[in-house]
Design a protein around this motif. Structure first.
Motif, PDB file in Angstrom:
ATOM      1  N   ALA A  79      13.157  -2.140  -5.800  1.00 10.22           N
ATOM      2  CA  ALA A  79      12.805  -2.170  -4.687  1.00 10.22           C
ATOM      3  C   ALA A  79      11.966  -1.656  -4.291  1.00 10.22           C
ATOM      4  N   HIS A  80      10.366  -2.051  -3.584  1.00 11.77           N
ATOM      5  CA  HIS A  80       9.195  -0.534  -3.341  1.00 11.77           C
ATOM      6  C   HIS A  80       9.199  -0.979  -2.060  1.00 11.77           C
ATOM      7  N   ALA A  81       9.355   0.339  -1.867  1.00 10.68           N
ATOM      8  CA  ALA A  81       8.995   0.753   0.264  1.00 10.68           C
ATOM      9  C   ALA A  81       8.195   0.903   0.469  1.00 10.68           C
ATOM     10  N   PHE A  82       7.497   0.144   1.945  1.00 14.50           N
ATOM     11  CA  PHE A  82       6.010   0.984   2.167  1.00 14.50           C
ATOM     12  C   PHE A  82       6.601   1.498   3.416  1.00 14.50           C
ATOM     13  N   ALA A  83       6.385   3.323   3.871  1.00 19.26           N
ATOM     14  CA  ALA A  83       6.402   3.839   4.450  1.00 19.26           C
ATOM     15  C   ALA A  83       5.810   5.212   4.571  1.00 19.26           C
ATOM     16  N   SER A  84       5.455   5.637   5.861  1.00 19.15           N
ATOM     17  CA  SER A  84       4.811   7.119   5.800  1.00 19.15           C
ATOM     18  C   SER A  84       6.252   7.776   7.205  1.00 19.15           C
ATOM     19  N   THR A  85       4.707   9.564   7.088  1.00 18.22           N
ATOM     20  CA  THR A  85       5.930  10.273   8.183  1.00 18.22           C
ATOM     21  C   THR A  85       5.527   9.296   9.310  1.00 18.22           C
ATOM     22  N   GLU A  86       4.558   9.519   9.761  1.00 20.27           N
ATOM     23  CA  GLU A  86       4.329   8.832  10.868  1.00 20.27           C
ATOM     24  C   GLU A  86       4.792   7.145  11.189  1.00 20.27           C
ATOM     25  N   ALA A  87       4.077   6.131  10.138  1.00 18.92           N
ATOM     26  CA  ALA A  87       5.014   5.528  10.906  1.00 18.92           C
ATOM     27  C   ALA A  87       6.210   5.027  10.737  1.00 18.92           C
ATOM     28  N   GLY A  88       6.801   5.660  10.175  1.00 18.12           N
ATOM     29  CA  GLY A  88       8.020   4.997   9.539  1.00 18.12           C
ATOM     30  C   GLY A  88       8.183   4.383   8.704  1.00 18.12           C
ATOM     31  N   PHE A  89       9.364   4.040   8.452  1.00 15.53           N
ATOM     32  CA  PHE A  89       9.505   2.835   7.034  1.00 15.53           C
ATOM     33  C   PHE A  89       8.663   1.849   7.904  1.00 15.53           C
ATOM     34  N   ALA A  90       8.424   0.972   6.878  1.00 15.25           N
ATOM     35  CA  ALA A  90       7.713  -0.450   7.428  1.00 15.25           C
ATOM     36  C   ALA A  90       8.300  -1.527   6.984  1.00 15.25           C
TER      37      ALA A  90
ATOM     38  N   SER B 245       8.846   4.548  -2.979  1.00 18.19           N
ATOM     39  CA  SER B 245       7.699   4.785  -2.056  1.00 18.19           C
ATOM     40  C   SER B 245       7.200   5.871  -2.249  1.00 18.19           C
ATOM     41  N   GLY B 246       6.048   5.598  -1.013  1.00 16.96           N
ATOM     42  CA  GLY B 246       5.135   7.051  -0.746  1.00 16.96           C
ATOM     43  C   GLY B 246       4.088   6.841  -2.013  1.00 16.96           C
ATOM     44  N   GLU B 247       3.892   5.815  -2.653  1.00 11.97           N
ATOM     45  CA  GLU B 247       2.823   5.739  -3.372  1.00 11.97           C
ATOM     46  C   GLU B 247       2.654   4.483  -3.696  1.00 11.97           C
ATOM     47  N   VAL B 248       1.399   3.738  -4.025  1.00 18.16           N
ATOM     48  CA  VAL B 248       1.658   2.564  -5.045  1.00 18.16           C
ATOM     49  C   VAL B 248       2.266   2.159  -5.870  1.00 18.16           C
ATOM     50  N   ALA B 249       3.632   1.250  -5.751  1.00 18.50           N
ATOM     51  CA  ALA B 249       3.709   1.048  -7.275  1.00 18.50           C
ATOM     52  C   ALA B 249       3.047   0.082  -8.162  1.00 18.50           C
ATOM     53  N   ASP B 250       2.797   0.469  -9.442  1.00 17.41           N
ATOM     54  CA  ASP B 250       2.080  -0.740  -9.734  1.00 17.41           C
ATOM     55  C   ASP B 250       3.381  -1.176 -11.024  1.00 17.41           C
ATOM     56  N   GLN B 251       2.502  -2.694 -11.381  1.00 14.29           N
ATOM     57  CA  GLN B 251       3.483  -3.197 -12.579  1.00 14.29           C
ATOM     58  C   GLN B 251       4.222  -2.744 -13.329  1.00 14.29           C
TER      59      GLN B 251
ATOM     60  N   GLY C 242      -6.534   1.564  -2.144  1.00 13.94           N
ATOM     61  CA  GLY C 242      -6.932   2.874  -1.851  1.00 13.94           C
ATOM     62  C   GLY C 242      -6.813   3.061  -0.523  1.00 13.94           C
ATOM     63  N   ARG C 243      -7.307   4.589   0.162  1.00 15.61           N
ATOM     64  CA  ARG C 243      -7.154   4.899   1.356  1.00 15.61           C
ATOM     65  C   ARG C 243      -8.594   4.914   1.709  1.00 15.61           C
ATOM     66  N   ARG C 244      -8.707   5.317   3.005  1.00 16.74           N
ATOM     67  CA  ARG C 244     -10.186   4.806   3.854  1.00 16.74           C
ATOM     68  C   ARG C 244      -9.987   6.872   3.358  1.00 16.74           C
ATOM     69  N   GLU C 245     -11.602   6.495   4.062  1.00 15.66           N
ATOM     70  CA  GLU C 245     -11.462   7.914   3.699  1.00 15.66           C
ATOM     71  C   GLU C 245     -11.447   8.557   2.480  1.00 15.66           C
ATOM     72  N   GLY C 246     -11.548   7.861   1.295  1.00 17.26           N
ATOM     73  CA  GLY C 246     -11.495   8.206  -0.073  1.00 17.26           C
ATOM     74  C   GLY C 246      -9.608  10.014  -0.156  1.00 17.26           C
ATOM     75  N   VAL C 247      -9.159   9.402   0.955  1.00 15.08           N
ATOM     76  CA  VAL C 247      -8.118  10.366  -0.009  1.00 15.08           C
ATOM     77  C   VAL C 247      -7.442   9.868  -1.159  1.00 15.08           C
ATOM     78  N   ILE C 248      -6.930  11.395  -1.573  1.00 15.20           N
ATOM     79  CA  ILE C 248      -6.194  10.758  -3.574  1.00 15.20           C
ATOM     80  C   ILE C 248      -5.364  11.039  -3.101  1.00 15.20           C
ATOM     81  N   ASN C 249      -4.582  10.315  -3.594  1.00 17.18           N
ATOM     82  CA  ASN C 249      -2.943  10.863  -3.180  1.00 17.18           C
ATOM     83  C   ASN C 249      -2.593  10.823  -5.011  1.00 17.18           C
ATOM     84  N   VAL C 250      -2.237  12.260  -5.279  1.00 17.00           N
ATOM     85  CA  VAL C 250      -2.052  13.070  -6.197  1.00 17.00           C
ATOM     86  C   VAL C 250      -0.171  12.768  -6.910  1.00 17.00           C
ATOM     87  N   GLY C 251       0.622  12.177  -7.235  1.00 21.72           N
ATOM     88  CA  GLY C 251       2.094  11.699  -7.168  1.00 21.72           C
ATOM     89  C   GLY C 251       2.763  12.103  -6.046  1.00 21.72           C
ATOM     90  N   GLY C 252       1.865  11.872  -4.839  1.00 28.63           N
ATOM     91  CA  GLY C 252       2.595  11.608  -3.169  1.00 28.63           C
ATOM     92  C   GLY C 252       1.948  12.613  -2.109  1.00 28.63           C
TER      93      GLY C 252
END
Lengths: 458, 81
Positions: free
Chosen positions: A272-283, A250-256, A356-366
């Motif tokens: 398994a790969h999960a989608f969650a964020s601190t704000e939205a919680g686990f989805a 979780s925390g980043e995009v899991a590629d194949q 990717g992220r709106r506003e171009g936010v870059i995710n470097v290792g989470g």
């Protein structure tokens, strides 16, 4: 025998059964939950914590876990401080959360005494009883410009993810590469505590082979981390020391590629790969071993988490969502209760993929990087006409930061010199993951009709 | 210059730049035991993509992650040009 108390983290832990052998361990110690119940000591609801707003500051994770167990249901507020929080931000964070007590073992961001705030060492505490208070849990989001932002959760929103139908045997031993002071780690800790299982905590700076050795010895069966954590794990000797049954990303995009590699390295494990964020919680989580997620998850109503895609980004409404930002942090959700994750998705056939992220936010290792904060440093260099910072895809950390620079036409010196000076300035002003890995000279950068720099999706 | 020496030179340059202390580089040395962290390796892979025009890490495939320096070099030496 007393009835187990409901509502509180300790009450729910007791209710899950304190069978002998259940433990929580970190690099320096181990605590058996049944011993905690027998000695009562650190777990007794202590009146000195009642209605206080408490910051937990420890480098190690085990003392922090004990403090969480002692505080929930008693304190007004728990502020979880990961050890990498810069002490520079501490006064603002303390004011925003109205902190009036610090639990610290003399380490962590609040290692030094702060005027006017009571300090307590983690450890045995006095008698008390009632644990029915709905304590607020404040957690920092995974990355913002400047001062970190905290969101407000409750025990209910944080234990919401446990309702996802993942069947876990009670002899499970959980672990995570995350720090449990972060959302991704805390929800794993709760899976262990409330699920009748045990937990092996990681430690910042511990070499991976040592961690694998500990995890193997403790019989870790379930383990989570970001795709970058897992790539690092697969590149590290000693990974064969343990044989988990369940691997979660979780925390980043899991590629194949990372999904395939994990399947090859751990043939006996479910991945398994999960989608969650601190704000939205686990989805949601995806258990079919394929990147992306099934399109039919979107628009389903009445589930634990409702998902929709609006203007290309994934929105989540769920009981697992945080209630608000601490302090005057702006709106966390829209009028209908949906949190905009800022993660852009694209439908390909019957699956959605993260693009990717709106506003171009870059995710470097989470760790999230806002291009603007890096551009602000680069633009201070007198030779720079204009700079654009963007993410470049990386098979190791998901993305790295790179910069495109337009040099002023009046500048006659070599680009090499300018680049070296820019990098030196960035290294002084920014943490390593925000420093551009490469700096390219470009003739021009596109400006949109709005007057804003055109950004590609990271 | 051979692929091997390009890679070894880059490792030394990146370690210097990121202020990491390098262990003596041998083929058996684990990449992550060399002194480089994940971020350094990410920078190394991007730099080699720019200089050699090779990125052997297929995002969709089954290329195993290299554990040792030797594994890492062979990935590049055996990559289709």
């Amino acid at each position: 025998m007393r009835r187990p108390e409901r509502r509180s983290l300790w009450g729910l832990t007791v209710a899950s059964g304190l069978s002998p052998g259940r433990f929580v361990a970190d690099c320096d110690g181990r605590i058996d939950l049944v011993d905690l119940a027998q000695i009562g000591a650190p777990i007794v609801a202590d009146d000195k914590f009642r209605d206080r707003s408490v910051l937990i500051s420890c480098n190690r994770q085990l003392p922090a876990v004990l403090a969480m167990l002692a505080l929930d249901g008693v304190a007004r507020r728990i502020l979880l401080c990961p050890p990498d929080l810069s002490p520079v931000h501490l006064p603002a964070v303390i004011a925003e959360a109205a902190v009036d007590m610090i639990i610290s073992d003399g380490t962590g961001p609040a290692a030094q005494p702060i005027d006017g705030i009571e300090r307590v060492a983690p450890g045995p505490s006095g008698p008390g009883g009632d644990r029915s208070r709905a304590t607020e849990w404040l957690l920092f989001t995974s990355g913002t410009t400047g001062r970190p932002k905290a969101v407000v959760h409750t025990l209910d929103s944080l234990t919401g993810p446990l309702d996802d139908g993942l069947a876990v045997a009670s002899d499970a031993v959980w672990s995570t590469f995350y720090d449990v002071r972060r959302y991704g780690g805390l929800t794993i800790l709760f899976r262990a505590l409330l699920g009748g299982a045990s937990m092996v905590l990681s430690h910042a700076g511990e070499a991976l082979p040592e961690f694998f050795g500990r995890a193997g010895q403790a019989g870790v069966t379930h383990i989570s981390g970001t795709p970058s954590h897992w790539r690092r794990a697969l590149m590290s000797p000693g990974v064969e020391a343990f044989a988990p049954r369940y691997i979660r990303l979780s925390g980043e995009v899991a590629d194949q590629a990372i999904l395939n590699n994990l399947r090859l390295a751990f043939p006996g494990a479910d991945v398994a790969h999960a989608f969650a964020s601190t704000e939205a919680g686990f989805a949601f989580d995806v258990r079919d071993g394929l990147a992306g997620f099934p399109a039919n998850l979107i628009g389903q109503a009445g589930g634990k988490a409702e998902l929709r895609v609006t203007d290309g980004s994934l929105r989540i409404r769920s009981v697992r969502t945080a209630s608000r930002y601490a302090g005057a942090g702006g709106d966390l959700m829209d009028a209908e209760g949906f949190v905009d994750t800022g993660d852009m998705v694209e439908r390909r056939g019957d699956r959605y993929h993260f693009v990717g992220r709106r506003e171009g936010v870059i995710n470097v290792g989470g760790l999230k990087v806002h291009p603007e904060e890096v551009e602000a440093v680069i633009n201070q260099h007198p030779a720079v006409q204009m700079a654009r910072v963007r993410g470049r895809s990386s098979p190791i950390t998901g993305a790295i930061v790179v910069a495109d620079i337009v040099v002023r036409s009046t500048v006659a010196r070599s680009f090499q010199t300018t680049r070296d000076e820019i990098l030196a300035a960035c290294r002084l002003a920014l943490p390593p993951h925000k420093v551009p890995a490469m700096v390219y000279e470009v003739a021009s950068l596109n400006i949109a009709a709005s007057g804003k720099l055109v950004r590609e999706r990271a | 210059m051979s692929t091997r020496s390009v890679i070894l030179d880059e490792i030394v340059r990146i370690a210097e730049q990121q202020k990491k202390k390098l262990a003596p580089l041998t083929d058996d040395l684990p990449l992550l035991g060399s002194g480089l962290d994940s971020l350094c390796i990410a920078v190394l892979v991007a730099t080699l993509d720019d200089t050699l025009g090779i990125d052997p890490f297929d995002r969709d495939g089954d290329v195993p992650f290299p554990v040792t320096i030797g594994d890492f070099i062979s990935l590049y030496e055996n990559a289709p040009a």
